[in-house]
Design a protein around this motif. Sequence first.
Motif, PDB file in Angstrom:
ATOM      1  N   LEU A   1     -23.327  13.331  10.148  1.00 32.20           N
ATOM      2  CA  LEU A   1     -23.945  12.066   9.763  1.00 32.20           C
ATOM      3  C   LEU A   1     -23.336  10.940  10.591  1.00 32.20           C
ATOM      4  O   LEU A   1     -22.115  10.798  10.664  1.00 32.20           O
ATOM      5  N   TRP A   2     -24.199  10.147  11.225  1.00 33.02           N
ATOM      6  CA  TRP A   2     -23.787   9.020  12.051  1.00 33.02           C
ATOM      7  C   TRP A   2     -24.283   7.729  11.400  1.00 33.02           C
ATOM      8  O   TRP A   2     -25.371   7.713  10.829  1.00 33.02           O
ATOM      9  N   LYS A   3     -23.499   6.664  11.513  1.00 38.04           N
ATOM     10  CA  LYS A   3     -23.842   5.406  10.850  1.00 38.04           C
ATOM     11  C   LYS A   3     -23.671   4.245  11.819  1.00 38.04           C
ATOM     12  O   LYS A   3     -22.712   4.202  12.592  1.00 38.04           O
ATOM     13  N   GLY A   4     -24.604   3.280  11.747  1.00 35.95           N
ATOM     14  CA  GLY A   4     -24.506   2.082  12.585  1.00 35.95           C
ATOM     15  C   GLY A   4     -25.154   0.898  11.887  1.00 35.95           C
ATOM     16  O   GLY A   4     -25.855   1.057  10.877  1.00 35.95           O
ATOM     17  N   ASN A   5     -24.922  -0.300  12.428  1.00 37.27           N
ATOM     18  CA  ASN A   5     -25.475  -1.528  11.853  1.00 37.27           C
ATOM     19  C   ASN A   5     -26.130  -2.371  12.928  1.00 37.27           C
ATOM     20  O   ASN A   5     -25.646  -2.421  14.063  1.00 37.27           O
ATOM     21  N   TRP A   6     -27.243  -3.037  12.554  1.00 39.35           N
ATOM     22  CA  TRP A   6     -27.899  -3.998  13.426  1.00 39.35           C
ATOM     23  C   TRP A   6     -28.763  -4.917  12.583  1.00 39.35           C
ATOM     24  O   TRP A   6     -29.410  -4.477  11.633  1.00 39.35           O
TER      25      TRP A   6
END
Length: 182
Positions: free
Chosen positions: A48-53
């Motif tokens: 599981l990979w997580k990012g914000n924008w």
Amino acid sequence: MKQILFLLLIIATTCKAQIYPLNTRISDLPLNAYVKDIDGELDKYVGLWKGNWNGKTIYIEMKKVKYNYDEYYKDMILGERKIVNSNGVVEIDRIKSFDYDSPEFKGIFYNFQGEKEFLFSPKNMCKKIASLNITRFTSTQMTLHFEYLPSLYDSSCIHNAYEQQHGDFPINFPKDIILTKQ
């Protein structure tokens, strides 16, 4: 008895000869060959990979699978995404019902510059496809760059008016993002 042993030896040898490493050219494969991740090169992408924008959080679940291409099999990374906006509202959740037959993300492929990339086919976007170039990768972070691939105009697309007004489709994916492995 010798004939049975000889036959078993031939079967075992034939089956073993059908496995090829990931970097094998497709044109070199016999029918029903298996392009296998022999050295575990794809394992680092799994998880599981997580990012914000723009106030949104994206989760991308990546899984390694043996994918059937009709004439051969290949170990691939398949992925689905979940997007949560700044108010905690889930805008997209394809992780919950992971689609192995038609996932939004497929890879790893190499583009013409030799860079690794995923193909991104967002659902309900009139067959638009993008490449997600992996511009940086460590064991805990991956940077992706979004670029549309050429596609045909679909006059029946439900998003044409939106695209004409805003200059883009409502893909709900950033142009560039850093993802952290969870």
